[in-house]
Design a protein around this motif. Structure first.
Motif, short mmCIF file in Angstrom:
data_model
loop_
_atom_site.label_atom_id
_atom_site.label_comp_id
_atom_site.label_asym_id
_atom_site.label_seq_id
_atom_site.Cartn_x
_atom_site.Cartn_y
_atom_site.Cartn_z
N VAL A 58 48.32 -65.42 48.42
CA VAL A 58 47.24 -65.06 49.34
C VAL A 58 46.24 -64.21 48.57
O VAL A 58 46.63 -63.27 47.87
N VAL A 59 44.97 -64.57 48.67
CA VAL A 59 43.90 -63.75 48.12
C VAL A 59 42.85 -63.54 49.19
O VAL A 59 42.60 -64.43 50.01
N ALA A 60 42.25 -62.37 49.19
CA ALA A 60 41.19 -62.05 50.15
C ALA A 60 40.19 -61.12 49.48
O ALA A 60 40.57 -60.23 48.72
N VAL A 61 38.92 -61.36 49.75
CA VAL A 61 37.86 -60.55 49.17
C VAL A 61 36.82 -60.27 50.25
O VAL A 61 36.46 -61.15 51.02
N SER A 62 36.33 -59.06 50.26
CA SER A 62 35.24 -58.67 51.16
C SER A 62 34.04 -58.27 50.31
O SER A 62 34.16 -57.48 49.37
N CYS A 63 32.88 -58.86 50.63
CA CYS A 63 31.62 -58.56 49.95
C CYS A 63 30.54 -58.42 51.01
O CYS A 63 30.74 -58.82 52.16
N PRO A 64 29.38 -57.89 50.65
CA PRO A 64 28.30 -57.75 51.63
C PRO A 64 27.87 -59.07 52.26
O PRO A 64 27.46 -59.10 53.42
N HIS A 65 27.97 -60.16 51.52
CA HIS A 65 27.52 -61.45 52.03
C HIS A 65 28.62 -62.50 51.84
O HIS A 65 29.38 -62.45 50.86
N ARG A 66 28.68 -63.44 52.75
CA ARG A 66 29.72 -64.47 52.76
C ARG A 66 29.76 -65.27 51.46
O ARG A 66 30.83 -65.50 50.90
N ALA A 67 28.62 -65.72 50.96
CA ALA A 67 28.60 -66.53 49.74
C ALA A 67 29.19 -65.75 48.56
O ALA A 67 29.93 -66.32 47.74
N GLU A 68 28.89 -64.46 48.47
CA GLU A 68 29.44 -63.63 47.40
C GLU A 68 30.97 -63.50 47.54
O GLU A 68 31.69 -63.55 46.55
N ALA A 69 31.42 -63.37 48.77
CA ALA A 69 32.86 -63.26 49.01
C ALA A 69 33.58 -64.54 48.63
O ALA A 69 34.64 -64.51 48.01
N PHE A 70 33.01 -65.69 49.01
CA PHE A 70 33.62 -66.96 48.65
C PHE A 70 33.67 -67.14 47.13
O PHE A 70 34.67 -67.59 46.57
N GLU A 71 32.58 -66.80 46.46
CA GLU A 71 32.53 -66.92 45.00
C GLU A 71 33.57 -66.02 44.34
O GLU A 71 34.30 -66.44 43.43
N ALA A 72 33.66 -64.77 44.79
CA ALA A 72 34.63 -63.83 44.22
C ALA A 72 36.06 -64.28 44.51
O ALA A 72 36.94 -64.18 43.65
#
Length: 103
Positions: A58-72
């Motif tokens: 399982v991996v999860a990332v939170s970023c200011p914007h959705r596209a950035e989160a998906f990329e990370a």
């Protein structure tokens, strides 16, 4: 559910890791944090015997914007699978077995 690989039915699977796997996972995660606008990150890879269909990673990332989160998140899972020393052992319904390196 992934109950097949390469056209063969998988009956059982297990994961094992090198003692450095935790440190390598941290290194991979820190690299993602350094190169993306990450606010929070989590990554866990199970080891041991699992039932087919159980969650292994399982991996999860939170970023200011959705596209950035998906990329990370994509970078995190891809690097984890290529760089962290975790190996998958599969047993097929025909009795054959296979080790898959660096999951």
């Amino acid at each position: 559910m992934r109950n097949h690989d390469g056209g063969a039915d998988v009956d059982a699977l297990g994961y094992s890791c090198h003692p450095t796997a935790g440190a390598e996972l941290r290194r991979v995660a820190e690299k993602v944090v350094a190169n993306h606008p990450v606010r929070a990150l989590a990554a866990v890879h199970r080891v041991g015997d699992l039932k087919v269909g159980d969650i292994a990673v399982v991996v999860a990332v939170s970023c200011p914007h959705r596209a950035e989160a998906f990329e990370a998140c994509r970078k995190l899972i891809d690097d984890l699978k290529h760089e962290v020393p975790i190996w998958k052992h599969q047993t097929f319904s025909d009795g054959t077995e296979e080790w898959v390196g660096a999951c």
